[in-house]
Design an enzyme around this catalytic site. Structure first.
Site, short mmCIF file in Angstrom:
data_model
loop_
_atom_site.label_atom_id
_atom_site.label_comp_id
_atom_site.label_asym_id
_atom_site.label_seq_id
_atom_site.Cartn_x
_atom_site.Cartn_y
_atom_site.Cartn_z
N TYR A 107 7.57 11.43 -1.56
CA TYR A 107 6.48 10.74 -2.23
C TYR A 107 5.61 11.72 -3.00
CZ TYR A 107 1.80 8.57 -2.42
OH TYR A 107 0.59 8.12 -2.82
N TYR A 139 8.28 7.36 -5.56
CA TYR A 139 8.83 7.29 -4.22
C TYR A 139 10.36 7.35 -4.27
CZ TYR A 139 4.38 4.73 -3.71
OH TYR A 139 3.08 4.34 -3.77
N ASN A 183 -2.53 0.65 9.03
CA ASN A 183 -1.83 1.38 7.98
C ASN A 183 -2.06 2.87 8.18
OD1 ASN A 183 -1.88 1.39 4.32
ND2 ASN A 183 -0.18 1.66 5.72
N GLU A 206 2.84 7.32 -9.75
CA GLU A 206 3.03 7.44 -8.30
C GLU A 206 4.51 7.14 -8.04
OE1 GLU A 206 0.60 5.88 -4.37
OE2 GLU A 206 0.94 4.46 -6.01
N GLU A 250 5.42 6.33 6.78
CA GLU A 250 4.35 5.33 6.72
C GLU A 250 4.62 4.21 7.70
OE1 GLU A 250 1.74 2.42 3.83
OE2 GLU A 250 3.04 3.95 2.96
#
Length: 347
Positions: free
Chosen positions: A118, A129, A86, A127, A219
């Site tokens: 983000y 996105y 990750n 949070e 990511e």
């Protein structure tokens, strides 16, 4: 990032704090720079945050040695990862807000991964996105679908999910995740963040202050891939203190689920007065047939079938222009679908 079981093959959350209070400060490089002189390319392979050529950056991985991110000319970065577990990184701004962000480049996640704008808000901690491209797994799909929004030549599906006692920019907290996932993937374009913020608010997904960073992030999860991204816009707006201005009408109402458990949940509705203020506000909510109101606080409930009309508790009956109050409640039954909150009005 959204968290799913390890054996599912889906992206699993990185829970390292990338920005805000307590963020790591990256080494700035060894040479002195004259004013106006751009830095040479810098390669990142270890977890860090900082500023580079006028942009804020974040880089994190749980598998050192498998990924690198190269910071280039102002607004440019490239990344390459190989069999990483990750990682996430990108460029942007130390504070989010209502911006028009133009970006261009290439994005190849190999398999699992995504390209997204983000960031975080505070009070409430959220949070968020805006996902422009992703691999075979839709990172918002594990959450609750909250509608769609048309923006910048495309349609995005809106999702909301909850993280319980998870690491965040404010330590271990329970917080909401908001997602806008573009239905037609792209790796270049323009994002009007305010359009998404307003759509989330309209869906009852309340946002807070833009205290923390916002980056155009890449990511990768259990994959090999690459990206090359250039930011071309994103000027700071006059006011980054919140996503919307209260409407000129009597008041507005937004809903969020604050906690959920097996066959039950807590909800909260925030009432915000318009430019003329409001007295004796009233908010109707419609519950699903398998949901039953158990208790309510900071408000008084009147039931008519599945419709619950909430009025002030007394201490919060009068709100000045732009002022807010909230009431909370407990429901027996599943948290999905969420209660449908109608238009707020003067009682």
């Amino acid at each position: 990032m959204s968290e799913t079981p390890q054996d599912s093959g889906r992206p699993v959350s990185r829970r390292f704090v990338l920005g805000g209070a307590g963020a790591l400060v990256a080494a700035a490089g060894s040479g002195l720079l004259l004013p106006g002189t751009a830095r040479a390319d810098q390669v990142l392979t270890s977890n860090s945050t900082g500023t580079y050529n006028g942009y804020y950056y974040s880089f994190w991985t749980d598998t050192p040695g498998t990924v690198s991110m190269t910071l280039g000319a102002a607004g440019q970065y490239s990344s390459r990862w190989n069999n990483t577990n990750n990682w996430v990184g990108g460029l942007g701004w130390s504070n989010g807000g209502r911006r028009t962000v133009t970006y261009s480049g290439t994005f190849d996640p190999g398999s699992n991964g995504y390209l997204a704008l983000y960031g975080w808000t505070s009070n409430p901690l959220v949070e968020y996105y805006i996902v422009e491209n992703h691999g075979p797994y839709n990172p918002g799909s594990a959450g609750q679908r909250r509608g769609t929004v048309n923006a910048d030549g495309g349609t995005y599906t809106i999702y909301e999910s909850t993280r319980t006692n998870a690491p965040s920019v404010e330590g271990t907290r329970t917080f909401q995740q908001y997602w806008s996932v573009r239905n037609t993937k792209r790796s270049s374009g323009t994002i009007n963040t305010g359009t998404h913020f307003d759509a989330w608010q309209a869906a009852g997904m309340r946002m807070g202050a833009f205290t923390y960073y916002m980056i155009m992030a890449t990511e990768g999860y259990q994959s090999s891939g690459s990206s090359h991204i250039t930011l071309g816009g994103g000027g700071t707006p006059p006011d980054e203190g919140g996503p919307t201005t209260p409407p000129p009408g009597a008041c507005s109402a937004t809903y969020r689920t604050t906690n959920a458990w097996n066959n039950g949940f807590n909800g909260e509705v925030t009432v915000t007065a318009g430019s003329g203020g409001v007295t004796n506000w009233s908010v109707p909510m419609t519950l699903a047939s398998n949901q039953t109101l158990v208790s309510i606080w900071n408000g008084t409930a009147t039931r008519n079938g599945n419709v619950v009309t909430v009025t002030p508790a007394g201490h919060n009956r009068t709100l000045g222009a732009g002022q807010s109050t909230s009431f909370g409640f407990t429901v027996n039954g599943p948290s999905s679908p969420a209660p449908s909150v109608g238009s707020c009005g003067a009682g």
